[in-house]
Structure formats: structure tokens, C-alpha cells
Design an enzyme around this catalytic site. Structure first.
Site, PDB file in Angstrom:
ATOM      1  N   GLY A  47       0.876  -1.170   0.000  1.00 40.73           N
ATOM      2  CA  GLY A  47       0.000   0.000   0.000  1.00 40.73           C
ATOM      3  C   GLY A  47       0.900   1.203   0.000  1.00 40.73           C
ATOM      4  O   GLY A  47       1.884   1.234  -0.742  1.00 40.73           O
ATOM      5  N   GLU A  48       0.626   2.165   0.839  1.00 43.14           N
ATOM      6  CA  GLU A  48       1.528   3.302   1.008  1.00 43.14           C
ATOM      7  C   GLU A  48       2.097   3.259   2.419  1.00 43.14           C
ATOM      8  O   GLU A  48       1.353   3.403   3.398  1.00 43.14           O
ATOM      9  CB  GLU A  48       0.789   4.624   0.785  1.00 43.14           C
ATOM     10  CG  GLU A  48       0.779   5.083  -0.655  1.00 43.14           C
ATOM     11  CD  GLU A  48       2.192   5.200  -1.248  1.00 43.14           C
ATOM     12  OE1 GLU A  48       2.375   4.706  -2.385  1.00 43.14           O
ATOM     13  OE2 GLU A  48       3.100   5.746  -0.601  1.00 43.14           O
ATOM     14  N   SER A  49       3.399   3.074   2.507  1.00 45.94           N
ATOM     15  CA  SER A  49       4.013   2.927   3.830  1.00 45.94           C
ATOM     16  C   SER A  49       3.784   4.166   4.693  1.00 45.94           C
ATOM     17  O   SER A  49       3.601   4.048   5.909  1.00 45.94           O
ATOM     18  CB  SER A  49       5.508   2.640   3.692  1.00 45.94           C
ATOM     19  OG  SER A  49       6.134   3.625   2.903  1.00 45.94           O
ATOM     20  N   CYS A  79       6.151  -5.277   0.117  1.00 51.78           N
ATOM     21  CA  CYS A  79       6.252  -3.934  -0.465  1.00 51.78           C
ATOM     22  C   CYS A  79       6.198  -2.849   0.621  1.00 51.78           C
ATOM     23  O   CYS A  79       7.167  -2.689   1.358  1.00 51.78           O
ATOM     24  CB  CYS A  79       5.171  -3.779  -1.528  1.00 51.78           C
ATOM     25  SG  CYS A  79       5.594  -2.548  -2.745  1.00 51.78           S
ATOM     26  N   ARG A 106      12.685   3.464  -0.843  1.00 55.60           N
ATOM     27  CA  ARG A 106      11.299   3.527  -1.327  1.00 55.60           C
ATOM     28  C   ARG A 106      11.279   3.939  -2.795  1.00 55.60           C
ATOM     29  O   ARG A 106      12.144   4.685  -3.241  1.00 55.60           O
ATOM     30  CB  ARG A 106      10.501   4.575  -0.558  1.00 55.60           C
ATOM     31  CG  ARG A 106      10.255   4.270   0.882  1.00 55.60           C
ATOM     32  CD  ARG A 106       9.346   5.343   1.492  1.00 55.60           C
ATOM     33  NE  ARG A 106       8.071   5.402   0.794  1.00 55.60           N
ATOM     34  CZ  ARG A 106       7.297   6.482   0.726  1.00 55.60           C
ATOM     35  NH1 ARG A 106       7.651   7.594   1.324  1.00 55.60           N
ATOM     36  NH2 ARG A 106       6.159   6.442   0.060  1.00 55.60           N
ATOM     37  N   ILE A 133       5.130  -2.999  -7.869  1.00 58.71           N
ATOM     38  CA  ILE A 133       4.298  -1.802  -8.043  1.00 58.71           C
ATOM     39  C   ILE A 133       4.886  -0.668  -7.204  1.00 58.71           C
ATOM     40  O   ILE A 133       4.844  -0.714  -5.975  1.00 58.71           O
ATOM     41  CB  ILE A 133       2.837  -2.059  -7.616  1.00 58.71           C
ATOM     42  CG1 ILE A 133       2.259  -3.239  -8.399  1.00 58.71           C
ATOM     43  CG2 ILE A 133       1.991  -0.805  -7.822  1.00 58.71           C
ATOM     44  CD1 ILE A 133       0.908  -3.714  -7.892  1.00 58.71           C
ATOM     45  N   ARG A 134       5.456   0.310  -7.885  1.00 56.77           N
ATOM     46  CA  ARG A 134       6.153   1.417  -7.181  1.00 56.77           C
ATOM     47  C   ARG A 134       6.939   0.858  -5.990  1.00 56.77           C
ATOM     48  O   ARG A 134       6.825   1.318  -4.859  1.00 56.77           O
ATOM     49  CB  ARG A 134       5.165   2.505  -6.747  1.00 56.77           C
ATOM     50  CG  ARG A 134       4.457   3.138  -7.939  1.00 56.77           C
ATOM     51  CD  ARG A 134       3.640   4.360  -7.557  1.00 56.77           C
ATOM     52  NE  ARG A 134       4.500   5.431  -7.089  1.00 56.77           N
ATOM     53  CZ  ARG A 134       4.393   6.041  -5.910  1.00 56.77           C
ATOM     54  NH1 ARG A 134       3.467   5.695  -5.051  1.00 56.77           N
ATOM     55  NH2 ARG A 134       5.213   7.010  -5.591  1.00 56.77           N
ATOM     56  N   HIS A 169       4.767  -8.438  -4.996  1.00 55.96           N
ATOM     57  CA  HIS A 169       3.442  -8.779  -4.459  1.00 55.96           C
ATOM     58  C   HIS A 169       3.024 -10.193  -4.866  1.00 55.96           C
ATOM     59  O   HIS A 169       2.278 -10.344  -5.837  1.00 55.96           O
ATOM     60  CB  HIS A 169       2.392  -7.817  -5.039  1.00 55.96           C
ATOM     61  CG  HIS A 169       2.457  -6.431  -4.509  1.00 55.96           C
ATOM     62  ND1 HIS A 169       1.728  -6.013  -3.429  1.00 55.96           N
ATOM     63  CD2 HIS A 169       3.155  -5.367  -4.924  1.00 55.96           C
ATOM     64  CE1 HIS A 169       1.965  -4.735  -3.197  1.00 55.96           C
ATOM     65  NE2 HIS A 169       2.839  -4.316  -4.099  1.00 55.96           N
ATOM     66  N   GLU A 171       0.811 -11.936  -3.584  1.00 55.49           N
ATOM     67  CA  GLU A 171      -0.649 -12.061  -3.430  1.00 55.49           C
ATOM     68  C   GLU A 171      -1.401 -11.591  -4.666  1.00 55.49           C
ATOM     69  O   GLU A 171      -2.606 -11.829  -4.787  1.00 55.49           O
ATOM     70  CB  GLU A 171      -1.119 -11.319  -2.168  1.00 55.49           C
ATOM     71  CG  GLU A 171      -1.249  -9.807  -2.283  1.00 55.49           C
ATOM     72  CD  GLU A 171       0.079  -9.038  -2.292  1.00 55.49           C
ATOM     73  OE1 GLU A 171       1.158  -9.666  -2.316  1.00 55.49           O
ATOM     74  OE2 GLU A 171       0.024  -7.791  -2.302  1.00 55.49           O
TER      75      GLU A 171
END
Ligand code: GLN
Length: 189
Positions: A47-49, A79, A106, A133-134, A169, A171
Site C-alpha cells: 500500500g503506502e508505507s 512492499c 522507497r 508496483i512502485r 506482491h 498475493e
């Protein structure tokens, strides 16, 4: 076997589905009181850390989650989850959970290569599809942390005792082997 999945933001549903398809029970962790339950393992999703880290703080959950990990409950961070577990983030002054001896960067692939997929070897798991993803990557590991996978010269998976992290990822693919590996870590404990 019950796995607590941190459900504050990001790709948590996919982890829950994958773990349940492998026969594990999952519980959503959304607030501090959800942590009073006992778990055999913990998943910190992508997600976004910055967002997940801030919510952990605002909800007064950081110390509890850190304590669970330090007491030896196996944890799998993907991630953003990898970033949250790192003791050092090269391009961010924060340390969130800070339980793992890894230094990470990051958004390490820049804008052009922000998202990509490949197939590569992960030690103990095999040749697997990897979706980035990013994504961050791990610049270095220290202490007892061990590199499990390197892609294009960058470390993308590591393990330190009962802590497992991937920059990609699993998942989001239909290959369940990384999750099976994590469940194996719990069984071997
Ligand atoms: N870029 C995100 C971060 O810095 C991580 C992206 C992800 O989890 N897919 O937290």
C-alpha cells in the site's frame, strides 16, 4: 492456524484470500483492540508505507505490533510492509516498526520502471512470478538478515528469523508458493 492481516490500507484482501485458499484462518486487524487476540502469524500488506505507518501511530498500534514481532510472532511484509519493518529507510527519515536489519529505498525504480513483472528465483521457494508496483528494494542487509532473492542486482526478498519480506506482491499472482513458505515458517517454529 490464525493469521492476523493488517487491514489499515492497501492490498490486504488478496493476502486473506490466498492464505484462506491454503487452509489458514485470517483475522482483520483494524484497530488496537484487534491485537488482543493471539495470532500464529502476521501479514503487513503493500500500500503506502507513509499512510499505513501514520495510521499505526494515530491508532496507537505501533508499539503493540512491534512487540508482537519482537516476541517472535512470524511476520510477512510485502512492499510497503517491507518498508514498515525496515530499521533504516534511505530516502525517508521515518522508522516505523523497525524490527528488521535491512536498509531499504522507497520507490526505488523511478517513474518509468515503477511497475513491472518478471520471473525470478527466490531461495527456498523456487522460480516465481514477481509483480512490482512502485516498489522498494533492499539496499543492504545486516545482522542475521539473509538475502533470499536478487533481481537486476537489487535485493527483493529477505528473511531474518521469523520475519519475511518481499518487495514484490505474490498475493497479486496466482502462485501461492511464497505464502506456503510463510506458513511453513510458522509450522517450523
Ligand atoms: N510506494 C509504496 C511506498 O513507498 C509501496 C508500494 C507498494 O506497496 N506497492 O510505501
Amino acid at each position: 492456524m490464525r493469521i492476523g492481516v493488517l487491514c489499515l490500507q492497501g492490498a490486504f484482501i488478496e493476502h486473506m484470500r490466498m492464505l484462506e485458499s491454503l487452509g489458514a484462518q485470517t483475522s482483520e486487524i483494524r484497530q488496537k483492540r484487534d491485537l488482543s487476540r493471539s495470532f500464529d502469524g502476521l501479514v503487513i500488506p503493500g500500500g503506502e508505507s507513509t499512510v499505513i505507518g501514520k495510521l499505526l501511530g494515530d491508532l496507537d498500534m505501533t508499539a503493540d505490533v512491534r512487540g508482537m514481532i519482537e516476541s517472535g510472532v512470524p511476520v510477512f511484509g510485502t512492499c510497503a510492509g517491507l518498508i514498515l519493518l525496515a530499521k533504516h529507510i534511505a530516502n525517508d527519515p521515518h522508522v516505523y516498526l523497525g524490527t528488521m536489519d535491512i536498509s531499504v529505498r522507497r520507490n526505488a525504480y523511478g517513474r518509468q520502471l515503477g511497475s513491472f513483472a518478471c520471473t525470478a528465483e527466490m531461495k527456498g521457494v523456487g522460480n516465481i512470478p514477481m509483480t512490482f508496483i512502485r516498489a522498494p528494494y533492499i539496499e543492504s542487509v545486516s545482522g542475521s538478515a539473509e538475502v533470499l532473492s536478487v533481481v537486476d542486482g537489487n535485493i527483493v526478498a529477505a528473511r531474518q528469523g521469523s520475519q519475511l519480506v518481499t518487495a514484490f506482491h505474490p498475493e497479486l499472482t496466482d502462485d501461492t508458493r511464497v505464502h506456503e513458505y510463510f506458513l511453513g515458517m510458522i509450522k517450523d517454529k
